[in-house]
Write an enzyme that holds these catalytic residues in place. Sequence first.
Site, PDB file in Angstrom:
ATOM      1  N   LYS A 281       0.870  -1.183   0.000  1.00 34.37           N
ATOM      2  CA  LYS A 281       0.000   0.000   0.000  1.00 34.37           C
ATOM      3  C   LYS A 281       0.906   1.231   0.000  1.00 34.37           C
ATOM      4  O   LYS A 281       1.817   1.326   0.820  1.00 34.37           O
ATOM      5  CB  LYS A 281      -0.912  -0.036   1.242  1.00 34.37           C
ATOM      6  CG  LYS A 281      -2.221   0.673   1.041  1.00 34.37           C
ATOM      7  CD  LYS A 281      -3.290   0.262   2.025  1.00 34.37           C
ATOM      8  CE  LYS A 281      -4.435   1.276   1.927  1.00 34.37           C
ATOM      9  NZ  LYS A 281      -5.617   0.889   2.671  1.00 34.37           N
ATOM     10  N   GLU A 367     -19.938  -5.810   8.930  1.00 35.49           N
ATOM     11  CA  GLU A 367     -20.968  -5.028   9.623  1.00 35.49           C
ATOM     12  C   GLU A 367     -22.037  -5.922  10.242  1.00 35.49           C
ATOM     13  O   GLU A 367     -22.505  -5.659  11.350  1.00 35.49           O
ATOM     14  CB  GLU A 367     -21.611  -4.031   8.645  1.00 35.49           C
ATOM     15  CG  GLU A 367     -20.707  -2.854   8.263  1.00 35.49           C
ATOM     16  CD  GLU A 367     -19.669  -3.173   7.209  1.00 35.49           C
ATOM     17  OE1 GLU A 367     -19.741  -4.278   6.602  1.00 35.49           O
ATOM     18  OE2 GLU A 367     -18.778  -2.332   6.963  1.00 35.49           O
ATOM     19  N   ARG A 395     -25.773  -2.549   5.539  1.00 38.17           N
ATOM     20  CA  ARG A 395     -25.361  -3.951   5.395  1.00 38.17           C
ATOM     21  C   ARG A 395     -25.932  -4.849   6.501  1.00 38.17           C
ATOM     22  O   ARG A 395     -25.988  -6.050   6.353  1.00 38.17           O
ATOM     23  CB  ARG A 395     -23.838  -4.045   5.499  1.00 38.17           C
ATOM     24  CG  ARG A 395     -23.086  -3.829   4.241  1.00 38.17           C
ATOM     25  CD  ARG A 395     -23.043  -5.123   3.436  1.00 38.17           C
ATOM     26  NE  ARG A 395     -22.688  -4.835   2.073  1.00 38.17           N
ATOM     27  CZ  ARG A 395     -21.457  -4.952   1.588  1.00 38.17           C
ATOM     28  NH1 ARG A 395     -20.485  -5.374   2.354  1.00 38.17           N
ATOM     29  NH2 ARG A 395     -21.224  -4.661   0.328  1.00 38.17           N
TER      30      ARG A 395
HETATM   31  C1  LIG Z   1     -19.062  -2.534   3.471  1.00 40.43           C
HETATM   32  C2  LIG Z   1     -17.921  -1.586   3.669  1.00 40.43           C
HETATM   33  N1  LIG Z   1     -17.397  -1.415   4.899  1.00 40.43           N
HETATM   34  C3  LIG Z   1     -16.377  -0.571   5.082  1.00 40.43           C
HETATM   35  C4  LIG Z   1     -15.859   0.126   4.046  1.00 40.43           C
HETATM   36  C5  LIG Z   1     -14.770   1.140   4.269  1.00 40.43           C
HETATM   37  N2  LIG Z   1     -13.531   0.718   3.624  1.00 40.43           N
HETATM   38  C6  LIG Z   1     -13.177   1.168   2.426  1.00 40.43           C
HETATM   39  S1  LIG Z   1     -11.716   0.585   1.887  1.00 40.43           S
HETATM   40  C7  LIG Z   1     -11.541  -0.314   3.283  1.00 40.43           C
HETATM   41  C8  LIG Z   1     -10.322  -1.171   3.436  1.00 40.43           C
HETATM   42  C9  LIG Z   1     -10.238  -2.178   2.356  1.00 40.43           C
HETATM   43  O1  LIG Z   1      -9.087  -2.920   2.486  1.00 40.43           O
HETATM   44  P1  LIG Z   1      -8.589  -3.747   1.245  1.00 40.43           P
HETATM   45  O2  LIG Z   1      -9.724  -4.414   0.605  1.00 40.43           O
HETATM   46  O3  LIG Z   1      -7.487  -4.613   1.711  1.00 40.43           O
HETATM   47  O4  LIG Z   1      -8.079  -2.644   0.228  1.00 40.43           O
HETATM   48  P2  LIG Z   1      -6.772  -1.704   0.373  1.00 40.43           P
HETATM   49  O5  LIG Z   1      -7.276  -0.408   0.893  1.00 40.43           O
HETATM   50  O6  LIG Z   1      -5.816  -2.374   1.247  1.00 40.43           O
HETATM   51  O7  LIG Z   1      -6.277  -1.553  -1.021  1.00 40.43           O
HETATM   52  C10 LIG Z   1     -12.599  -0.119   4.160  1.00 40.43           C
HETATM   53  C11 LIG Z   1     -12.731  -0.721   5.491  1.00 40.43           C
HETATM   54  C12 LIG Z   1     -16.444  -0.057   2.783  1.00 40.43           C
HETATM   55  N3  LIG Z   1     -16.050   0.642   1.721  1.00 40.43           N
HETATM   56  N4  LIG Z   1     -17.448  -0.918   2.631  1.00 40.43           N
END
Ligand SMILES: Cc1ncc(C[n+]2csc(CCOP(=O)(O)OP(=O)(O)O)c2C)c(N)n1
Length: 623
Positions: A281, A367, A395
């Site tokens: 990242k 969630e 959700r």
């Molecule tokens: C249902 C839901 N819950 C929480 C989020 C907030 N959220 C957006 S990106 C993220 C982290 C995602 O991690 P990853 O899939 O590993 O992607 P990275 O940011 O590491 O590229 C979160 C918790 C979301 N977009 N959707």
Amino acid sequence: MKNMYPLLQTIDTPDDLRRLNRSQLEPLAHELRAFLLESVAKTGGHLSSNLGTVELTVALHYVLNTPYDRIVWDVGHQTYPHKILTGRRERMHSLRQLGGLSGFPRRDESEFDTFGTAHSSTSISAALGMALASRLKGEDRHAIAVIGDGAMTAGMAFEALNNAGVADCNLLVILNDNDMSISPPVGALNRHLAKLLSGQFYAAAKNASKTVLKGAPPLWELAKRFEESAKGMVKPITLFEKFGFNYVGPIDGHDVDTLVSVLENIKQLKGPQFLHVVTKKGQGYKMAEADPVAYHGPGKFDPAVGLAKASGQAKITFTEVFGNWLCDMAATDSRLVGITPAMREGSGMVEFEKLFPKRFFDVGIAEQHAVTFAAGLACEGLKPVVAIYSTFLQRAYDQLVHDVALQNLPVVFALDRAGLVGADGATHAGAYDIPFMRCIPNMSVACPSDENECRQLLSTAYAQEGPVAVRYPRGVGAGVAVSRALDTLPLGKGEIRRTGKKVALLAFGTLLHPALQVAEVLDATVVNMRWAKPLDTELLLQIAAEHEALVTLEDGCIMGGAGSAVLEALAQAGLAKPVLQLGLPDRFIEHGDPVKLMAMLGLDAQGIEASVRARFCAIYPAN
Ligand SMILES: Cc1ncc(C[n+]2csc(CCOP(=O)(O)OP(=O)(O)O)c2C)c(N)n1
Ligand SMILES: CC(=O)[C@@H](O)[C@H](O)COP(=O)(O)O
Ligand SMILES: [Mg+2]
């Protein structure tokens, strides 16, 4: 642009990319990353995830025949390189602004955006749907889901794997594993992935993907790797193989040449495939690599300097009000436990975790689980506080109804990002929570009008014996001082803030402040209703009896919202009174500056005044 990005400027569509030699892909990726950094520094946006997907994006569009082949990105916050390579480079300056490019994939923005998203963990289901559709229609197309290690923690991703692993179709799931969610990842899946990446297996896989996958016949190479894997020679059997996928990897997601080789090989295989790609990242920008959390979604910044430190006496945000309240309340009550579904920073729980690590639960992007987990804790006499964005509570609706409210369990929902959120747009707007919560028996819904009242209503919610949600918006409010006390307010009681004539403005939440301004001009009464449920019916009926007309104000959708609650209460009492309902209309509101958006929707002081005058022109005749 021309001199700085000589290769990138030749790419208007992926067809241009596919005309390049393989040796040109690495320099292209360098240019793409530099352009991305320059561009996001000017607009703000999800930087660190995008820096990590540069090579993967180049390789995918190089190997696949997009848009005929379908790439489904999970969350979609990592799709800026994809946008840049699919004809939107020149519009990147408009990212997440009113009328500009969305920060997420949108089917109405580009034919390359195969599936609209922004809430996580939907990609495998959607790509599986596409893969099966292509089989049923007799089309030979590839469907690929690209999902992060954070998004993979959600139940929905596992529901899809469970279905896909036995489905007779060509689906490729690419796990983009950067060992990060927004904050460090949590849970047993994360441990499993870490094991797959541990020392010898990853090193062996890295070498194997360079040497074996390049020279020999592709199918043979892969068959050999699977065989070795099955014997435990290369790596342990993975969870994904147990789900019925052919697992390939882990491979280096920043080695574009290897990515291309591996994808070309996998393309020839039939059935469900799983490719485990390891990325960093923030890759390529030292400050983001060092602090991917801070660079997850920064505002504008100078890339040479990095993010500016907060200066001066900034107003406290509602999120900070909640975070402070949580720590103070936890200090007085050892039963309090705090839960977040992967939004520790965004929900203001960093300090709480530091002070009360054993009472802090980050459950991952889960969630539904977060809400039922809270219900379980409440059954045992603990006092759970679920900090959750309004949009993400969507959700967990059945969990809210069936697991919490039906059993009348005392769970506090700290519902952040209520109302419009700005740059993230319609996917993240907290527009529906009042209607979807107020119809649930036992549920109470508080709408604080300012920061201090937010703290008081959180304390009030905490003191109740059933479920209560306190909904508050993103960012700052009126700027009132916040007391450190843990005072409560009466449940379901509003207050008259100004007494005027003929028209009463009934405000639910922060629209109280424009209402007070308007009331000065119109000499109207203003009531801070505070609770969408229980509604202060006594006060409402008194106000209704004393005024010719009522106006309801809320930052959520009109349909079924707090204004509808007022109409229902009047009808119940057999009272006919003209009511103007102001709030969000029945359409999705796009991304943009929330202040401008509210003005465009007629929800600033000027707009409210205009609507009231127009609707009640007999009371306010034009001069
Ligand atoms: C249902 C839901 N819950 C929480 C989020 C907030 N959220 C957006 S990106 C993220 C982290 C995602 O991690 P990853 O899939 O590993 O992607 P990275 O940011 O590491 O590229 C979160 C918790 C979301 N977009 N959707
Ligand atoms: C993609 C996603 O869901 C999050 O990164 C979200 O954009 C965070 O929003 P806030 O900036 O309001 O915390
Ligand atoms: Mg991740």
